[in-house]
Design an enzyme around this catalytic site. Structure first.
Site, PDB file in Angstrom:
ATOM      1  CB  THR A   1      -1.847  -6.775  10.697  1.00  0.00           C
ATOM      2  OG1 THR A   1      -2.634  -5.704  10.191  1.00  0.00           O
ATOM      3  CG2 THR A   1      -2.500  -7.308  11.961  1.00  0.00           C
TER       4      THR A   1
ATOM      5  CB  SER B   1       0.057  -2.885   3.099  1.00  0.00           C
ATOM      6  OG  SER B   1      -1.249  -3.253   3.478  1.00  0.00           O
ATOM      7  CB  SER B   2      -3.325   1.517   4.473  1.00  0.00           C
ATOM      8  OG  SER B   2      -2.738   1.799   5.737  1.00  0.00           O
TER       9      SER B   2
ATOM     10  CB  THR C   1      -4.104  -7.981   4.861  1.00  0.00           C
ATOM     11  OG1 THR C   1      -4.691  -7.078   5.812  1.00  0.00           O
ATOM     12  CG2 THR C   1      -3.442  -9.131   5.603  1.00  0.00           C
ATOM     13  CG  ASP C   2      -5.284  -2.443   4.698  1.00  0.00           C
ATOM     14  OD1 ASP C   2      -6.069  -3.373   4.966  1.00  0.00           O
ATOM     15  OD2 ASP C   2      -5.139  -1.449   5.431  1.00  0.00           O
TER      16      ASP C   2
END
Length: 317
Positions: free
Chosen positions: A15, A56-57, A89-90
């Site tokens: 993000t 990061s997902s 952040t995921d």
């Protein structure tokens, strides 16, 4: 005149590097170099490293290994005083733990990111990035293991989890334990398959058996309460043990120490009796990373058990 400290800033996407396109979808589109423009670094020189540009997902365990390898490369450079990793952040806590497990640090290593995109009117990326660079330039953080600098907090990698999807202060710790020293597991985890199976009331072992059939090297259960399930899951764990596939039991409950105390045919005590290992602190995402690192290092069940009992016995071996 004292020379400036040099901090390497590894860009991986997330993000913090995202803007919304004409459709309104946020996608990583900014380089590390562009993110550093306008950031006040207070007499710290920065070296942008463009590693990847992914949410990061979308990261694979191989991508996480690439991030860890890139950190190792920068740490080996005598001109580098610290490393910052810009990350989504995921899956932040997973990559951070892998880096912690694989590198015995003598320089600060700091993960950071953002909850709001770079073009959001309340973007938190620049503030997090500036704070992370300052933390990476601070020699006092050299022996604290991998840290997360986010939302005004500086947190250790061990036990880290994302607690909020829409707040600036997005991360916390699942248990209040000292962060163990890195064991320096240098073995590559890229080719391992470690699955996470969600446990819910009334579930059966279909997904455990599917993981076995798919060739999983290890399985983590996101179980109920303090790490509980039902008799059908216990039978599935038993089949894993018979096939030499280690099973670690974590919980969908985000906070608190887990104890394998319940019986009744499907409790944590019963799963331990058929070979499962209870994760005292780490939740499923980080448990998967630790289990992968242990499997890659050819550790036995007793080693795995010690590692998930807050790691302190394992870290001394």
């Amino acid at each position: 005149m004292e020379s400036k400290k040099l901090v390497a800033v590894l860009a991986t996407g997330g993000t913090i590097a995202s803007k919304r396109d004409e459709s309104g979808a946020a996608k990583p589109s900014l380089t590390g170099e562009s993110l550093l423009c306008g950031i006040s670094t207070d007499n710290v020189a920065v070296k942008p490293v463009e590693l990847m540009a992914k949410d990061s997902s979308s990261l694979t365990i191989s991508d996480m290994q690439d991030i860890s390898d890139a950190v190792g490369k920068e740490l080996a450079d005598p001109t580098i005083s610290g490393v910052v990793i810009l990350h989504g952040t995921d899956a932040m806590e997973e990559s951070a733990l892998l880096v912690h497990l694989q590198h015995a640090l003598t320089k600060p290593v700091i993960f950071t990111g953002a909850q709001f995109t770079a073009d959001h009117p309340e973007s938190d990326g620049p503030g997090n990035l500036a704070a992370a660079i300052a933390a990476a330039a601070n020699a006092a953080n050299s022996h604290k293991g991998v840290l997360l600098c986010f939302g005004g907090k500086l947190l250790p990698a061990w036990g880290l989890y994302k607690r909020s999807a829409d707040e600036r202060d997005a991360f916390d710790l699942s248990g209040q334990v000292d962060c163990p020293d890195s064991p320096g597991f240098s073995q590559n985890v890229s080719n391992l398959r470690v699955d996470i199976v969600a446990i819910y009331p009334g579930c059966d072992a279909t997904h455990i058996d599917a993981s076995l059939k798919a060739g999983a090297n290890g399985i983590v259960l996101a179980a109920l309460g303090s790490g509980n399930a039902n008799p059908r899951i216990v039978e599935g764990v038993k089949r894993c043990t018979e096939n030499n596939v280690p099973v670690v039991v974590s919980s969908r409950v985000p906070v608190g120490g887990l104890v394998a105390g319940y019986g009744g045919g499907g409790g944590g005590h019963d799963m331990g009796a058929v070979g499962a290992v209870h994760s005292r602190t780490l939740r499923a995402g980080q448990a998967r990373i630790l289990l992968a690192a242990l499997i890659a290092s050819s550790k036995n069940r007793e080693d795995i058990k010690n590692a998930f009992n807050d790691f302190h016995k394992m870290a001394k071996t």
